[in-house]
Design a protein around this motif. Structure first.
Motif, PDB file in Angstrom:
ATOM      1  N   GLN A 159       0.831  -1.205   0.000  1.00 35.55           N
ATOM      2  CA  GLN A 159       0.000   0.000   0.000  1.00 35.55           C
ATOM      3  C   GLN A 159       0.866   1.256   0.000  1.00 35.55           C
ATOM      4  OE1 GLN A 159      -2.279  -0.826   3.534  1.00 35.55           O
ATOM      5  NE2 GLN A 159      -4.066  -1.568   2.392  1.00 35.55           N
ATOM      6  N   ASP A 160       1.915   1.243   0.818  1.00 36.87           N
ATOM      7  CA  ASP A 160       2.796   2.409   0.905  1.00 36.87           C
ATOM      8  C   ASP A 160       3.594   2.603  -0.382  1.00 36.87           C
ATOM      9  OD1 ASP A 160       1.836   2.856   3.432  1.00 36.87           O
ATOM     10  OD2 ASP A 160       3.621   2.118   4.477  1.00 36.87           O
ATOM     11  N   ALA A 161       4.033   1.502  -0.998  1.00 37.95           N
ATOM     12  CA  ALA A 161       4.783   1.609  -2.250  1.00 37.95           C
ATOM     13  C   ALA A 161       3.896   2.128  -3.376  1.00 37.95           C
ATOM     14  CB  ALA A 161       5.381   0.255  -2.620  1.00 37.95           C
ATOM     15  N   GLN A 162       2.678   1.636  -3.470  1.00 37.56           N
ATOM     16  CA  GLN A 162       1.742   2.142  -4.478  1.00 37.56           C
ATOM     17  C   GLN A 162       1.522   3.636  -4.291  1.00 37.56           C
ATOM     18  OE1 GLN A 162      -1.482  -0.672  -3.558  1.00 37.56           O
ATOM     19  NE2 GLN A 162      -1.482  -1.285  -5.707  1.00 37.56           N
ATOM     20  N   ARG A 163       1.270   4.036  -3.071  1.00 40.56           N
ATOM     21  CA  ARG A 163       1.007   5.446  -2.775  1.00 40.56           C
ATOM     22  C   ARG A 163       2.225   6.311  -3.094  1.00 40.56           C
ATOM     23  NH1 ARG A 163      -3.421   8.887  -1.634  1.00 40.56           N
ATOM     24  NH2 ARG A 163      -2.625  10.654  -0.450  1.00 40.56           N
ATOM     25  N   ALA A 164       3.418   5.831  -2.761  1.00 43.67           N
ATOM     26  CA  ALA A 164       4.633   6.599  -3.013  1.00 43.67           C
ATOM     27  C   ALA A 164       4.844   6.827  -4.506  1.00 43.67           C
ATOM     28  CB  ALA A 164       5.835   5.885  -2.408  1.00 43.67           C
ATOM     29  N   MET A 165       4.645   5.782  -5.313  1.00 45.24           N
ATOM     30  CA  MET A 165       4.799   5.925  -6.758  1.00 45.24           C
ATOM     31  C   MET A 165       3.800   6.940  -7.307  1.00 45.24           C
ATOM     32  SD  MET A 165       6.512   5.018  -9.454  1.00 45.24           S
ATOM     33  CE  MET A 165       7.450   3.620  -8.823  1.00 45.24           C
ATOM     34  N   ARG A 166       2.583   6.906  -6.821  1.00 49.73           N
ATOM     35  CA  ARG A 166       1.562   7.858  -7.268  1.00 49.73           C
ATOM     36  C   ARG A 166       1.871   9.283  -6.800  1.00 49.73           C
ATOM     37  NH1 ARG A 166      -2.730   3.147  -5.801  1.00 49.73           N
ATOM     38  NH2 ARG A 166      -3.005   2.356  -7.944  1.00 49.73           N
TER      39      ARG A 166
END
Length: 291
Positions: free
Chosen positions: A115-122
């Motif tokens: 979840q954190d990696a997805q959010r960071a990329m976005r």
């Protein structure tokens, strides 16, 4: 409205509202600064911004996932030091302080890091203009367990979220390239790093969870180009992790390059002073330039 100015080394919270998949606890984030900076029990996931000089900016960017067995983050060794190296190549770098699955503040352990990696990329793509980043040239690099997280994002970037989304969450979380350094890839018994698996999935995970987080099983034609680095004498994370992932990439005709060194063991970061092992970053620079 004048867009905000972001300075190098700014630290942003990933979530500007309630952190998803979290619960109240008395846990406190722990930062140890001995031979390296180790962070554990992450409470507020963040993104630390490192921007190159405007004159040398290539428009490329990379999200950095430090390793630490999913129990801690080697924050400078595999994070901020790496970000500074990328800046010397004109590449913007963003160090991810992601939540760890053994935290009592996390509700569903195995969901939080992705979840954190997805959010960071976005988040990087959302601020691309202000940071001088080409949103079509944003990659990810991960070390060890951070390599597992990077590979999970690269193969499962479109995993559905289980929380209320906002505008940022409509942006693509797919990395445009991946760099995996001595990565944990599989959760299967044969070659997994058991410590990372136990932290992420628990000591008795279901077969479904093992399959879901064995990233060699999820390579498709949409998986981004990948650069792999490993050592043949790695006793912690067997080189077969990278070998299996490379084979899966090639079977799907994905641009892939792999460098296996005969020595080095595990956890060498930039490998400064380690002979020709330290030239892995030179090979990476060549690959990125011609990607």
């Amino acid at each position: 409205m004048i867009p905000p100015v972001f300075n190098p080394k700014e630290i942003l919270a990933l979530w500007d509202y309630e952190i998803p998949n979290s619960q109240t606890s008395d846990e406190v984030e722990l930062i140890e600064n001995k031979d390296i900076i180790r962070i554990s029990k992450v409470q507020i996931p963040t993104l630390e911004v490192y921007l190159p000089a405007k004159r040398s900016n290539t428009g490329k960017a990379v999200l950095i996932c430090p390793g630490g067995g999913y129990s801690a983050l080697a924050y400078d060794w595999e994070g901020t030091d790496v970000a500074k190296w990328f800046n010397t190549k004109g590449i913007a770098a963003f160090v991810l302080k992601y939540r760890l699955p053994d935290s009592r503040s996390v509700t569903i352990s195995h969901e939080a890091p992705l979840q954190d990696a997805q959010r960071a990329m976005r988040l990087v793509r959302n601020h691309a203009k202000q940071w001088g980043v080409d949103p079509a040239q944003v990659g990810i690099i991960g070390f060890s367990a951070g390599g597992h997280l990077a590979a999970t994002l690269g193969t499962q970037f479109d995993s559905k979220t289980s929380f209320k989304e906002d505008a940022i969450d409509s942006l693509s979380a797919r990395p445009d390239f991946m760099v995996l350094v001595y990565p944990v890839i599989t959760m299967k018994n044969n070659y997994t790093h058991l410590g990372s698996r136990n932290k992420l999935l628990g000591e008795a995970p279901s077969e479904a969870l093992i399959q879901k987080f064995s990233n060699e099983m999820h390579v498709t034609r949409h998986t981004p180009p990948t650069f792999l680095v490993h050592s043949g004498d790695d006793k912690a994370v067997p080189v077969e992790n990278s070998l299996q992932f490379y084979q899966a990439l090639k079977s799907h005709h994905i641009n892939a390059e792999m460098h296996v060194y005969p020595y080095g063991g595990h956890g060498y970061g930039l490998a400064i002073g380690r002979g020709r092992l330290q030239t892995w970053v030179d090979r990476l620079a060549d690959w990125l330039e011609h990607l």
